[in-house]
Design a protein around this motif. Structure first.
Motif, PDB file in Angstrom:
ATOM      1  N   PRO A  39       4.631   9.777  14.399  1.00  0.00           N
ATOM      2  CA  PRO A  39       3.586  10.241  13.483  1.00  0.00           C
ATOM      3  C   PRO A  39       2.993   9.071  12.705  1.00  0.00           C
ATOM      4  CG  PRO A  39       5.731  10.606  12.514  1.00  0.00           C
ATOM      5  CD  PRO A  39       5.987  10.091  13.919  1.00  0.00           C
ATOM      6  N   THR A  40       1.866   9.289  12.099  1.00  0.00           N
ATOM      7  CA  THR A  40       1.303   8.305  11.179  1.00  0.00           C
ATOM      8  C   THR A  40       1.972   8.471   9.824  1.00  0.00           C
ATOM      9  OG1 THR A  40      -0.466   9.741  10.353  1.00  0.00           O
ATOM     10  CG2 THR A  40      -0.927   8.473  12.368  1.00  0.00           C
ATOM     11  N   VAL A  41       1.891   7.436   9.007  1.00  0.00           N
ATOM     12  CA  VAL A  41       2.411   7.537   7.633  1.00  0.00           C
ATOM     13  C   VAL A  41       1.643   8.619   6.880  1.00  0.00           C
ATOM     14  CG1 VAL A  41       2.657   6.315   5.435  1.00  0.00           C
ATOM     15  CG2 VAL A  41       3.176   5.127   7.576  1.00  0.00           C
ATOM     16  N   ALA A  42       0.329   8.689   7.135  1.00  0.00           N
ATOM     17  CA  ALA A  42      -0.507   9.663   6.438  1.00  0.00           C
ATOM     18  C   ALA A  42      -0.068  11.095   6.719  1.00  0.00           C
ATOM     19  CB  ALA A  42      -1.964   9.471   6.835  1.00  0.00           C
ATOM     20  N   GLU A  43       0.188  11.411   7.974  1.00  0.00           N
ATOM     21  CA  GLU A  43       0.578  12.784   8.324  1.00  0.00           C
ATOM     22  C   GLU A  43       2.026  13.070   7.971  1.00  0.00           C
ATOM     23  OE1 GLU A  43       1.406  13.682  12.727  1.00  0.00           O
ATOM     24  OE2 GLU A  43       0.212  11.835  12.860  1.00  0.00           O
TER      25      GLU A  43
ATOM     26  N   VAL B 254       1.940  10.962   3.175  1.00  0.00           N
ATOM     27  CA  VAL B 254       1.206  10.032   2.320  1.00  0.00           C
ATOM     28  C   VAL B 254      -0.274  10.114   2.704  1.00  0.00           C
ATOM     29  CG1 VAL B 254       1.126   7.687   1.373  1.00  0.00           C
ATOM     30  CG2 VAL B 254       3.238   8.528   2.412  1.00  0.00           C
ATOM     31  N   PRO B 255      -0.978  11.155   2.263  1.00  0.00           N
ATOM     32  CA  PRO B 255      -2.377  11.373   2.671  1.00  0.00           C
ATOM     33  C   PRO B 255      -3.265  10.166   2.364  1.00  0.00           C
ATOM     34  CG  PRO B 255      -1.528  13.260   1.473  1.00  0.00           C
ATOM     35  CD  PRO B 255      -0.511  12.172   1.328  1.00  0.00           C
TER      36      PRO B 255
ATOM     37  N   LEU C 255       0.833  -1.197   0.000  1.00  0.00           N
ATOM     38  CA  LEU C 255       0.000   0.000   0.000  1.00  0.00           C
ATOM     39  C   LEU C 255       0.874   1.256   0.000  1.00  0.00           C
ATOM     40  CD1 LEU C 255      -2.834   1.269   0.157  1.00  0.00           C
ATOM     41  CD2 LEU C 255      -2.640   1.157   2.660  1.00  0.00           C
ATOM     42  N   PHE C 256       1.968   1.223   0.751  1.00  0.00           N
ATOM     43  CA  PHE C 256       2.886   2.356   0.785  1.00  0.00           C
ATOM     44  C   PHE C 256       3.472   2.612  -0.604  1.00  0.00           C
ATOM     45  CE2 PHE C 256       7.110   4.218   1.308  1.00  0.00           C
ATOM     46  CZ  PHE C 256       6.801   5.343   2.066  1.00  0.00           C
ATOM     47  N   LYS C 257       3.899   1.566  -1.279  1.00  0.00           N
ATOM     48  CA  LYS C 257       4.452   1.704  -2.624  1.00  0.00           C
ATOM     49  C   LYS C 257       3.456   2.371  -3.566  1.00  0.00           C
ATOM     50  CE  LYS C 257       6.298  -2.083  -4.272  1.00  0.00           C
ATOM     51  NZ  LYS C 257       6.527  -3.536  -4.484  1.00  0.00           N
ATOM     52  N   SER C 258       2.202   1.933  -3.453  1.00  0.00           N
ATOM     53  CA  SER C 258       1.161   2.478  -4.321  1.00  0.00           C
ATOM     54  C   SER C 258       0.810   3.918  -3.960  1.00  0.00           C
ATOM     55  CB  SER C 258      -0.091   1.592  -4.224  1.00  0.00           C
ATOM     56  OG  SER C 258      -1.182   2.158  -4.924  1.00  0.00           O
TER      57      SER C 258
ATOM     58  N   ALA D   4      12.202   3.656  14.652  1.00  0.00           N
ATOM     59  CA  ALA D   4      10.825   3.684  14.176  1.00  0.00           C
ATOM     60  C   ALA D   4      10.554   5.012  13.471  1.00  0.00           C
ATOM     61  CB  ALA D   4       9.858   3.494  15.337  1.00  0.00           C
ATOM     62  N   LEU D   5       9.949   4.937  12.289  1.00  0.00           N
ATOM     63  CA  LEU D   5       9.653   6.141  11.506  1.00  0.00           C
ATOM     64  C   LEU D   5       8.211   6.603  11.661  1.00  0.00           C
ATOM     65  CD1 LEU D   5      11.388   5.257   8.101  1.00  0.00           C
ATOM     66  CD2 LEU D   5      12.400   6.298  10.150  1.00  0.00           C
ATOM     67  N   ALA D   6       7.283   5.643  11.753  1.00  0.00           N
ATOM     68  CA  ALA D   6       5.864   6.010  11.781  1.00  0.00           C
ATOM     69  C   ALA D   6       5.021   4.794  12.134  1.00  0.00           C
ATOM     70  CB  ALA D   6       5.426   6.561  10.418  1.00  0.00           C
ATOM     71  N   VAL D   7       3.774   5.062  12.458  1.00  0.00           N
ATOM     72  CA  VAL D   7       2.789   3.984  12.629  1.00  0.00           C
ATOM     73  C   VAL D   7       1.905   3.959  11.388  1.00  0.00           C
ATOM     74  CG1 VAL D   7       2.798   4.082  15.151  1.00  0.00           C
ATOM     75  CG2 VAL D   7       1.175   5.493  13.879  1.00  0.00           C
ATOM     76  N   THR D   8       1.337   2.795  11.108  1.00  0.00           N
ATOM     77  CA  THR D   8       0.597   2.633   9.851  1.00  0.00           C
ATOM     78  C   THR D   8      -0.899   2.918   9.968  1.00  0.00           C
ATOM     79  OG1 THR D   8       0.219   0.275  10.274  1.00  0.00           O
ATOM     80  CG2 THR D   8       2.230   0.874   9.071  1.00  0.00           C
ATOM     81  N   THR D   9      -1.392   3.108  11.180  1.00  0.00           N
ATOM     82  CA  THR D   9      -2.824   3.353  11.359  1.00  0.00           C
ATOM     83  C   THR D   9      -3.189   4.782  10.968  1.00  0.00           C
ATOM     84  OG1 THR D   9      -2.211   3.627  13.679  1.00  0.00           O
ATOM     85  CG2 THR D   9      -3.403   1.627  13.103  1.00  0.00           C
TER      86      THR D   9
END
Length: 334
Positions: free
Chosen positions: A247-251, A254-255, A181-184, A231-236
């Motif tokens: 932080p989250t990956v989204a914030e 990666v919106p 999902l991250f790649k996409s 750790a870079l981020a959480v996936t939730t």
């Protein structure tokens, strides 16, 4: 005189008919088994994974808590194999009496997209009881890596397409699909390196053979705490109480990105509604217990304990979103 005799005969026949009917009714009642109040014997929760993993830990904690509430022993039966299919099918074909239950997880929602020949239907063959908890993954790198954030990871991947790699374990697992999902979503090209489990993947990450892993909290939390992993981020979609500073990956650039695992309790289809309700009440009480509160930190869980309908809606949504990713990325079970 004849009329009186006739009336007396008719009355006698009516009385005899009533007596015979009453006798038949009594016999029928005696032949019908009296249903004991649920539960009146041991309850079994089938875990379609080997013992010792995250799902098994949650199942055993749940068993202990609901056993106290229900007043009967609740045991765990581990039935691993075929990407959870063996254990799941066992429950699908069990009597719908509330004594054989399934502790389902992420695989329950993605298996229909990975395997077109499942021996069961994840909706028609099961009755939802409750969504127990949701679980996050964390994005980790070697502390010696120059990648210190999700923006760094994206920039490095775009500067060197295909040269960065990420470790995964198990086709279609939450750790695997979180990476896909991250790649996409970030529009980057990472090379996938498959492992047989989290431990060998983390070993290679520590050794510098791979660049990043989207892994479970249980497998990496102690290493992050000890400084062996960064750790870079959480996936939730939201930050985790277990890692409030991450932080989250989204914030992080990666919106809309959100990837999580989950744990839900199911019974076989056609289990009586009264039994489903009783089990649902027991789960709602269990997830508020001190034992589950401890798992919030140790396993990175977000407790839920919602209605059966809420579990069904949640899993259908998960099926749809991951099904699209699996199709678009052409992911197949090896």
């Amino acid at each position: 005189m004849q009329k009186s005799t006739h009336r007396s005969g008719s009355t006698l026949r009516r009385r005899l008919t009533i007596i015979v009917a009453a006798l038949f009714a009594t016999a029928a009642l005696a032949a019908t088994p009296v249903r004991a109040e649920y539960p009146d014997k041991i309850i079994k929760i089938v875990v379609p994974f080997s013992s010792g993993g995250g799902t098994d830990i949650i199942a055993r904690t749940l068993a202990q808590e609901i056993s106290t509430d229900l007043g009967k022993p609740v045991i765990i039966e581990n039935k691993p194999g075929a990407g959870t299919v063996i254990g799941t099918q066992l429950v699908a074909t069990s009597p719908p009496d509330g004594y054989t239950l399934l502790l389902a997880s992420f695989a329950h929602a993605v298996n229909p997209s990975l395997n077109s020949k499942l021996p069961f239907d994840p909706h028609k063959d099961f009755a939802a009881v409750s969504l127990i908890a949701r679980s996050l993954n964390i994005v980790v790198v070697n502390p010696a890596s120059k990648i210190k954030s999700i923006p760094d990871l994206i920039a490095e991947a775009k500067a060197n397409p295909g040269k960065l790699n990420y470790g995964t374990f198990g086709t279609g697992t939450s750790a695997h699909l979180a990476g896909e999902l991250f790649k996409s979503a970030a529009n980057v090209n990472l090379t996938t390196v498959a492992y047989r489990g989290a431990a060998p993947a983390i070993t290679d990450l520590l050794g510098g053979q791979i660049d990043v892993i989207f892994t479970t909290v249980a497998s990496a939390a102690s290493l992050v705490g000890g400084g062996q992993l960064r750790a870079l981020a959480v996936t939730t979609a939201e930050r985790s109480p277990a890692f409030p500073d991450l932080p989250t990956v989204a914030e992080s650039g990666v919106p809309g990105y959100a990837a999580e695992s989950w744990y839900g309790l199911y019974a076989p289809a056609k289990t009586p509604a009264s039994i489903i309700e009783r089990l649902n009440q027991a789960v709602a009480k269990a997830v508020q217990s001190p034992a589950f509160k401890r798992l919030e930190t140790n396993e990175g869980l977000i407790m839920v304990g919602g209605s059966p309908e809420a579990l069904d809606r949640y899993v259908r949504d998960e099926e749809a979103r991951w099904g699209k990713l699996i199709k678009d990325a052409n992911i197949k079970v090896e």
